[in-house]
Design a protein around this motif. Sequence first.
Motif, PDB file in Angstrom:
ATOM      1  N   GLU A 348       0.827  -1.204   0.000  1.00  0.00           N
ATOM      2  CA  GLU A 348       0.000   0.000   0.000  1.00  0.00           C
ATOM      3  C   GLU A 348       0.862   1.255   0.000  1.00  0.00           C
ATOM      4  OE1 GLU A 348      -3.907  -1.384   2.493  1.00  0.00           O
ATOM      5  OE2 GLU A 348      -1.977  -1.581   3.497  1.00  0.00           O
ATOM      6  N   THR A 365      -9.436  -5.927  -5.478  1.00  0.00           N
ATOM      7  CA  THR A 365     -10.367  -5.644  -4.392  1.00  0.00           C
ATOM      8  C   THR A 365      -9.700  -4.703  -3.390  1.00  0.00           C
ATOM      9  OG1 THR A 365      -9.647  -7.622  -3.175  1.00  0.00           O
ATOM     10  CG2 THR A 365     -11.537  -7.870  -4.643  1.00  0.00           C
ATOM     11  N   THR A 366     -10.431  -4.289  -2.394  1.00  0.00           N
ATOM     12  CA  THR A 366      -9.918  -3.355  -1.387  1.00  0.00           C
ATOM     13  C   THR A 366      -8.775  -4.007  -0.595  1.00  0.00           C
ATOM     14  OG1 THR A 366     -12.088  -2.324  -1.183  1.00  0.00           O
ATOM     15  CG2 THR A 366     -10.526  -1.930   0.609  1.00  0.00           C
ATOM     16  N   THR A 367      -7.719  -3.238  -0.391  1.00  0.00           N
ATOM     17  CA  THR A 367      -6.548  -3.750   0.324  1.00  0.00           C
ATOM     18  C   THR A 367      -6.794  -3.789   1.834  1.00  0.00           C
ATOM     19  OG1 THR A 367      -5.565  -1.552   0.435  1.00  0.00           O
ATOM     20  CG2 THR A 367      -5.004  -2.910  -1.477  1.00  0.00           C
ATOM     21  N   TYR A 419      -6.045   5.682   4.725  1.00  0.00           N
ATOM     22  CA  TYR A 419      -6.517   4.450   4.088  1.00  0.00           C
ATOM     23  C   TYR A 419      -6.554   3.314   5.106  1.00  0.00           C
ATOM     24  CZ  TYR A 419      -1.415   3.828   3.310  1.00  0.00           C
ATOM     25  OH  TYR A 419      -0.044   3.746   3.446  1.00  0.00           O
ATOM     26  N   ASN A 421      -9.047   1.884   6.186  1.00  0.00           N
ATOM     27  CA  ASN A 421     -10.014   0.882   5.747  1.00  0.00           C
ATOM     28  C   ASN A 421      -9.649   0.275   4.398  1.00  0.00           C
ATOM     29  OD1 ASN A 421     -11.779   1.124   8.008  1.00  0.00           O
ATOM     30  ND2 ASN A 421     -12.562   3.037   7.147  1.00  0.00           N
ATOM     31  N   GLY A 422      -8.441   0.559   3.936  1.00  0.00           N
ATOM     32  CA  GLY A 422      -7.963  -0.044   2.699  1.00  0.00           C
ATOM     33  C   GLY A 422      -8.051   0.889   1.506  1.00  0.00           C
ATOM     34  N   VAL A 424      -9.262   1.430  -2.187  1.00  0.00           N
ATOM     35  CA  VAL A 424     -10.382   0.904  -2.967  1.00  0.00           C
ATOM     36  C   VAL A 424      -9.975   0.797  -4.437  1.00  0.00           C
ATOM     37  CG1 VAL A 424     -12.775   1.309  -3.662  1.00  0.00           C
ATOM     38  CG2 VAL A 424     -12.024   1.916  -1.344  1.00  0.00           C
ATOM     39  N   ALA A 428     -12.894  -3.114 -10.006  1.00  0.00           N
ATOM     40  CA  ALA A 428     -13.152  -4.152  -9.006  1.00  0.00           C
ATOM     41  C   ALA A 428     -13.309  -5.512  -9.665  1.00  0.00           C
ATOM     42  CB  ALA A 428     -14.408  -3.806  -8.205  1.00  0.00           C
TER      43      ALA A 428
END
Length: 505
Positions: A348, A365-367, A419, A421-422, A424, A428
């Motif tokens: 990240e 997908t979300t990290t 980030y 929450n990851g 985005v 996707a």
Amino acid sequence: MLLFLSLGLLFFNCKKNDDPVIEEEEILEEPEEEIIEVDVTVQSFIWQTMNAYYFWQNEVNDLADDRFSTFSDYAKYLTDFPDPVAFFYDELLFSEDKFSVLNENYRDLLNAFAGISKSNGVEFGLSRFAESDAIFGYVHYIVPNSDAATKEIKRGDVFTGVNGQTLTIANYEDLLFGDSDTYTLNMADIVDSAITPNDKEVTLTKEDNLVEDPLLVSKVLEVNGQKIGYLMYNQFAGGSEEQLNQAFGEFKSEGIVDLVLDLRYNLGGLGVTANVLASLIYSANEEELFYKVRYNDKIQGTVEPGFGETFFTATTGSTNGNTNTPLNNLNLGRVFVIATGGSASSSELVMNGLAPYIEVIHVGTTTVGKNQGSATFVDDPENGNVYNEERENYINPDNQWAVQPIIMLAENADGFSDYYNGLVPDIALEEDVENMGVLGNIDEPLLARTIQEITGASAKRTFDVQFPVNLVTSSKMFTPMKNNLIIQKVPSSTKAELLAPSKKE
């Protein structure tokens, strides 16, 4: 008293009382005293380190500088926690901290950071069946030259049991990550999005000191006349900087126009390695900021302006056996990154650190959402407990524990670090257990979707996911490397300030 405590054995007087029967005429005597030894060396090392460096130090009452009025209070407090593991995880961690780590042997951590581990070579995910406590495993990839590489098991294979026991939420840790080095996987088939156990069994044995090459796949793809570099990088392992540079040298000589960086299973590693990778992609301009860090309030108030800033680099560096080689940087204006819920920390950091300068197109997908970094601390009071490979002989031989606490927050050149929450995805797409594909093959779904975006080709292929993953965990989450962004530059001003209890009478 030492400025930084190595408490060793604390001695306390206690009364013996065996409740003997006393005759009426017997003279009562004071019971004799015995000395009870309580070894709190490890606990003291943990507390002092966390009090000095922990990012959330001011959020944890038991880590406050004024927590103890006397040294005796401090000593008595430590004896209340005979188990260092419970002391660390249950008493000292901030409620939002998901990533700080304690390890009984610091060498296990160092080996993990270099890509060395005890493993059978199967990297896998565990997914939950819908509305059930039963789970199944699916293979991400096989580590070359491992025990698994000699067995009939490959990416995309599925298993539902271990040693004849069905995998569940309650037993998977003991069966897959317990004390036994050898276990047998009970395999299964996927037919029409249904998993059915079969008769196939694969017996695997974990090997000590298995070295995994973090560059699993590196190749140049030619699609519709366009040359695309593809790199699957699975760990920011110390010492892999030269390999990365060689791979980018091949990309450069082949004249690639676009790069696909596959970090889908990369949970992190060394920050210096992340810096090299980002510089290879974008620029060797050492005046441009890659990322900066923010420490806890106590440290932040003591560091010099600019401390904790990391700039892009022009060389591989001279650590971990590297030879300080000039980088084969590509000077790209955009990069395509495949990242998922198995991508964290240094992965990240690369994505966020490049974002102010080039277009980062995130496919997947979300990290995980690891915007914090840690450092390795050992029982070396004269160096503020900061691990230094040149000071191995100064580490307390009676205390080989290591603390890997979160000590900083990473921000990019724009000051962005939100980030938690990851990250985005822009595009996707989940992995499909029923169609995992071959890594590095242009038909592998996530890579195929990325190539489609690069080439702008007409969408002749749909990417419907028939069997999405309901992820529980992965094999990499049971290694010391899980979710790590490891920094090696720690504020030196804290090394002389260790700490409150040792300064009290």
